[in-house]
Scaffold this active site. Structure first.
Site, mmCIF file in Angstrom:
data_model
loop_
_atom_site.group_PDB
_atom_site.id
_atom_site.type_symbol
_atom_site.label_atom_id
_atom_site.label_comp_id
_atom_site.label_asym_id
_atom_site.label_seq_id
_atom_site.Cartn_x
_atom_site.Cartn_y
_atom_site.Cartn_z
ATOM 1 N N TYR A 119 1.243 -1.689 -0.365
ATOM 2 C CA TYR A 119 -0.456 -0.167 -0.104
ATOM 3 C C TYR A 119 1.178 1.336 -0.167
ATOM 4 O O TYR A 119 1.969 1.154 0.443
ATOM 5 C CB TYR A 119 -0.530 -0.385 1.541
ATOM 6 C CG TYR A 119 -0.909 0.398 2.774
ATOM 7 C CD1 TYR A 119 -0.266 2.258 2.887
ATOM 8 C CD2 TYR A 119 0.502 -0.804 3.346
ATOM 9 C CE1 TYR A 119 0.752 1.727 4.319
ATOM 10 C CE2 TYR A 119 0.428 -0.364 4.696
ATOM 11 C CZ TYR A 119 1.081 0.851 5.117
ATOM 12 O OH TYR A 119 1.196 1.162 5.845
ATOM 13 N N CYS A 120 0.260 2.278 -0.715
ATOM 14 C CA CYS A 120 0.507 3.438 -0.089
ATOM 15 C C CYS A 120 -0.017 4.811 0.400
ATOM 16 O O CYS A 120 -1.210 4.212 0.911
ATOM 17 C CB CYS A 120 1.446 3.910 -2.213
ATOM 18 S SG CYS A 120 -0.029 4.192 -2.899
ATOM 19 N N GLY A 121 0.338 5.617 -0.592
ATOM 20 C CA GLY A 121 -0.832 6.860 0.243
ATOM 21 C C GLY A 121 -2.161 6.523 -0.143
ATOM 22 O O GLY A 121 -3.233 6.175 0.077
ATOM 23 N N GLY A 123 -3.079 4.760 -3.800
ATOM 24 C CA GLY A 123 -3.227 2.841 -4.232
ATOM 25 C C GLY A 123 -1.537 3.713 -6.108
ATOM 26 O O GLY A 123 -1.602 2.267 -6.165
ATOM 27 N N PHE A 148 -3.802 3.331 2.094
ATOM 28 C CA PHE A 148 -3.616 4.129 3.565
ATOM 29 C C PHE A 148 -4.689 4.591 4.407
ATOM 30 O O PHE A 148 -5.722 4.766 4.312
ATOM 31 C CB PHE A 148 -2.224 5.096 3.362
ATOM 32 C CG PHE A 148 -1.984 5.239 5.325
ATOM 33 C CD1 PHE A 148 -2.301 4.103 6.418
ATOM 34 C CD2 PHE A 148 -2.019 6.835 5.914
ATOM 35 C CE1 PHE A 148 -2.009 4.312 7.835
ATOM 36 C CE2 PHE A 148 -2.284 7.056 7.480
ATOM 37 C CZ PHE A 148 -2.595 5.760 8.303
#
Length: 168
Positions: A119-121, A123, A148
């Site tokens: 995951y990141c901020g 996607g 996230f």
């Protein structure tokens, strides 16, 4: 192994003469990529078509089963502010080096045989990172839908999401 050169429009591209390379190019749609440059959003869209996407609920269930490595690919500063409990940190810029078992930067808690979710901020970075892991031979890779931000929104709805943070 023999090498040969193919010309795509204005590009000369070198390939190893082996079926694995040819099928990689066909499977990942590289022929189109080499003909016309793509935007960053097109790259993310391509990755999203190739990488399974997990909802927050599916991620929670997989984490509870204990058979999943969760990777936060955001920058260190983002991770240190807040992260999904239980997530390991491997910034997008170093992920391929950490994940490659032949590299001196390899982290032994990342193995191609493991189930990995990223995951990141929101996607985008995780989609590209997941595609890189697939390219490195990781078989079971997925990403968190909405990143996230989606997880935090679900956590704010009152669901219990306890755990701890670690680095790769």
């Amino acid at each position: 192994m023999a090498e040969f050169i193919r010309k795509f429009d204005h590009l000369s591209v070198r390939f190893l003469a082996c079926p694995a390379k040819a099928s990689f190019i066909e499977c990942w749609g590289m022929n189109d990529t080499l003909r016309k440059p793509k935007t960053a959003l097109e790259l993310v869209s391509d990755a999203n078509r190739l990488i399974p996407i997990l909802s927050v609920e599916e991620l929670d269930a997989a984490m509870k089963s204990g058979d999943l490595v969760l990777l936060d690919v955001r920058e260190k500063e983002e991770y240190e502010l807040e992260a999904i409990p239980g997530a390991l940190h491997a910034s997008r810029g170093m992920l391929e080096f950490y994940a490659d078992p032949t590299n001196s930067f390899h982290r032994h808690n990342l193995q191609p045989t493991q189930r990995v979710a990223l995951y990141c901020g929101t996607g985008g970075r995780s989609a590209l990172a997941a595609l890189s892991l697939k390219t490195l031979g990781y078989c079971d890779v997925a990403q968190l839908q909405g990143g996230f931000k989606a997880w935090k929104a679900a956590a704010c709805s009152g669901e219990d999401r306890g755990g701890d943070k670690s680095s790769v």
